[in-house]
Write a protein that holds these residues in place. Structure first.
Motif, PDB file in Angstrom:
ATOM      1  N   UNK A 304       1.119  -1.241   0.031  1.00  0.00           N
ATOM      2  CA  UNK A 304       0.159   0.395   0.368  1.00  0.00           C
ATOM      3  C   UNK A 304       1.015   1.315  -0.338  1.00  0.00           C
ATOM      4  N   UNK A 305       2.282   1.213   1.007  1.00  0.00           N
ATOM      5  CA  UNK A 305       2.816   2.374   0.944  1.00  0.00           C
ATOM      6  C   UNK A 305       3.546   2.789  -0.800  1.00  0.00           C
ATOM      7  N   UNK A 306       3.555   1.473  -1.489  1.00  0.00           N
ATOM      8  CA  UNK A 306       4.421   2.131  -2.626  1.00  0.00           C
ATOM      9  C   UNK A 306       3.420   2.124  -3.433  1.00  0.00           C
ATOM     10  N   UNK A 307       1.742   1.667  -3.676  1.00  0.00           N
ATOM     11  CA  UNK A 307       0.728   2.465  -4.700  1.00  0.00           C
ATOM     12  C   UNK A 307       0.690   3.445  -4.147  1.00  0.00           C
ATOM     13  N   UNK A 308       0.895   4.220  -3.147  1.00  0.00           N
ATOM     14  CA  UNK A 308       0.607   5.398  -2.861  1.00  0.00           C
ATOM     15  C   UNK A 308       2.123   6.558  -3.006  1.00  0.00           C
ATOM     16  N   UNK A 309       3.404   5.988  -3.052  1.00  0.00           N
ATOM     17  CA  UNK A 309       4.686   6.765  -3.442  1.00  0.00           C
ATOM     18  C   UNK A 309       4.599   7.274  -4.958  1.00  0.00           C
TER      19      UNK A 309
END
Length: 394
Positions: A304-309
Motif C-alpha cells: 500500500x505504501x508503494x501504491x501511494x508513492x
C-alpha cells in the motif's frame, strides 16, 4: 636554505585574492553560480512533476542536486588540473566558450521548467520565486561577464581585480543565502511555514489551504448516538468522537493513524475539480505520514505504501482509501477496546450528555415563545390599551 625561507615568506605575503583557481574555478563554479542554479533547477523539476505530471518526482533532491551539480565540479577540476589561467586569472579563448555555454545551458533549463508550470494557479509564491531566481541568476552572470571584460581591458589596474573578486564573492555567497535559502526538497512545506509566521492561528495544512471547517473542534454531528458495537469506521464519522479518540491515542503515543485519518478526511472536503489544492494536500499527507522517515510515519504494508508513492495521479480520490481501511482495522484491534474503559470515553459521554441537555432546553425555549404571545387576549394586551387611550384622546 635562506633562499627557500625567503620564498616561503614571499608566498605567505602574497595577496590571497590572486589565487585564481580558488576564485575562478571553485567559488565561481560549484560553490557559486553552479550551486545557485542547481538548487533552482531541483525546485523547478519538483514543481513540474507534482503540478504538471501530478505525481511524485522519481528522484529525491538529495540525489538530484549532486547530479545536476556534477558538471560544475568536473569543469572546476579540469581547470585546476590543466591550469589554463594566467597571473591575472584570464582564461584562454578555447575555455571561455564551454564555460559560458554551461552557464547559459542551466539558465535555459530553468526557464524551460518554469514556462512549463507558469499556467498553474499556485496557492503560494512558488512561480514568482522561480522567476526571481532566473532574474537574479542572469543578472549575476551579466555582472560577472562585465567584470571579466574589464579585467581583460585593464590588466594593470590592481584595485579592479580586487573589486571584481569581491563582487564575485558577493554574488556567489550572499545571493545564495538571501534568495535561495528556501528548501529545495520541500518547497510546499517551506511556503506553508512562511504562511504560519504571518498567521499564527493556522495550525494545519487544511487551514492554510482554506478547507471548510478545517481544524474545527465543534462537533457538528453531536446528535449521532455512539454505540460501542458499531464498527470504528462508522464511529469516526462523528467529529466529537474522533477528537476524543485522537486524544486517547496521543496519550498512548499511537496517534499517527488518527491524525492521518483526519488529514485524509479534510482532503475529501476539497472538490475533485480543485486540482491544485488537492495536490497540495495530498503531497502534504504523503510527506508527513507515508514517506519513509516521515515525522509521523504510519504503519502501512509495503504494498500500500508503494501504491501511494508511485501513484500516477495525486488527485485520485481513492489515493488513500486502502491505507485508511488498513489503519482503521489496526486501530480497532489495538486501541478501541482500551478506549472504551478509559477516562477519555467517560469524559466524552459526560460532554455529550451536557450538549444534548443544552440542545433540548434551547428547543423547549423556542417552542414556548409563540404560544404565550398568541394567547394574550385583547383586554389584557398593554399595547391594545395604549392604542385605545390614544384614540380616546383624539
Amino acid at each position: 636554505m635562506e633562499k627557500m625561507s625567503l620564498n616561503f615568506v614571499k608566498f605567505k605575503r602574497h595577496h590571497w585574492w590572486q589565487s585564481c583557481y580558488l576564485w575562478a574555478g571553485w567559488i565561481e563554479g560549484p560553490f557559486g553560480f553552479g550551486l545557485l542554479l542547481s538548487c533552482r533547477l531541483v525546485q523547478a523539476f519538483h514543481l513540474y512533476y507534482i503540478f504538471v505530471r501530478r505525481r511524485l518526482p522519481p528522484i529525491r533532491s538529495y540525489a538530484l542536486l549532486p547530479s545536476i551539480l556534477l558538471p560544475w565540479v568536473v569543469v572546476a577540476t579540469l581547470i585546476h588540473i590543466k591550469k589554463p589561467l594566467n597571473y591575472h586569472c584570464h582564461m584562454r579563448n578555447r575555455w571561455i566558450i564551454p564555460i559560458v555555454s554551461l552557464h547559459g545551458l542551466y539558465i535555459v533549463g530553468l526557464i524551460a521548467f518554469t514556462r512549463a508550470i507558469h499556467h498553474v494557479e499556485f496557492r503560494f509564491h512558488e512561480l514568482k520565486d522561480l522567476w526571481r531566481g532566473i532574474l537574479v541568476s542572469a543578472s549575476s552572470i551579466g555582472l560577472w561577464v562585465v567584470a571579466y571584460v574589464l579585467n581583460e581591458i585593464h590588466e594593470e589596474i590592481t584595485w579592479l581585480q580586487v573589486a571584481s573578486r569581491f563582487m564575485l564573492l558577493v554574488m556567489t555567497s550572499i545571493f545564495v543565502l538571501a534568495f535561495f535559502s528556501i528548501s529545495i526538497s520541500q518547497p510546499l512545506l517551506s511556503q506553508m511555514s512562511l504562511r504560519r509566521r504571518e498567521h499564527p492561528e493556522l495550525k494545519t495544512m487544511g487551514q492554510v489551504l482554506g478547507v471548510p471547517d478545517s481544524g474545527l473542534l465543534v462537533p457538528v454531528e453531536s446528535n449521532l448516538q455512539i454505540d460501542p458495537n458499531q464498527p470504528l469506521d462508522k464511529l469516526l464519522l462523528n467529529r466529537s468522537f474522533r477528537q476524543s479518540f485522537m486524544a486517547f491515542a496521543d496519550s498512548c503515543l499511537a496517534g499517527e493513524s488518527l491524525h492521518f485519518y483526519n488529514e485524509v478526511h479534510e482532503l475529501d472536503k476539497i472538490p475533485i475539480e480543485d486540482i491544485v489544492r488537492r495536490i497540495y494536500m495530498a503531497r502534504h499527507i504523503i510527506e508527513k505520514f507515508v514517506a519513509a522517515g516521515a515525522t509521523m510515519e504510519v504503519n502501512l504494508s509495503h504494498r500500500i505504501r508503494q501504491e501511494i508513492l508511485t501513484t500516477a495521479d495525486l488527485t485520485d480520490p481513492n489515493l488513500f482509501k486502502s491505507a485508511v481501511n488498513e489503519l482503521v482495522r489496526l486501530m480497532q484491534m489495538n486501541l478501541l477496546r482500551d478506549y472504551w474503559s478509559s477516562m477519555y470515553f467517560l469524559k466524552f459521554k459526560e460532554e455529550d450528555v451536557m450538549r444534548r441537555v443544552g440542545s433540548n432546553l434551547e428547543q423547549m425555549n423556542s417552542w414556548n415563545f409563540s404560544p404565550r404571545l398568541s394567547s394574550v387576549r385583547g383586554s389584557d394586551d398593554p399595547f391594545q390599551i395604549e392604542v385605545t387611550s390614544t384614540e380616546v384622546m383624539k
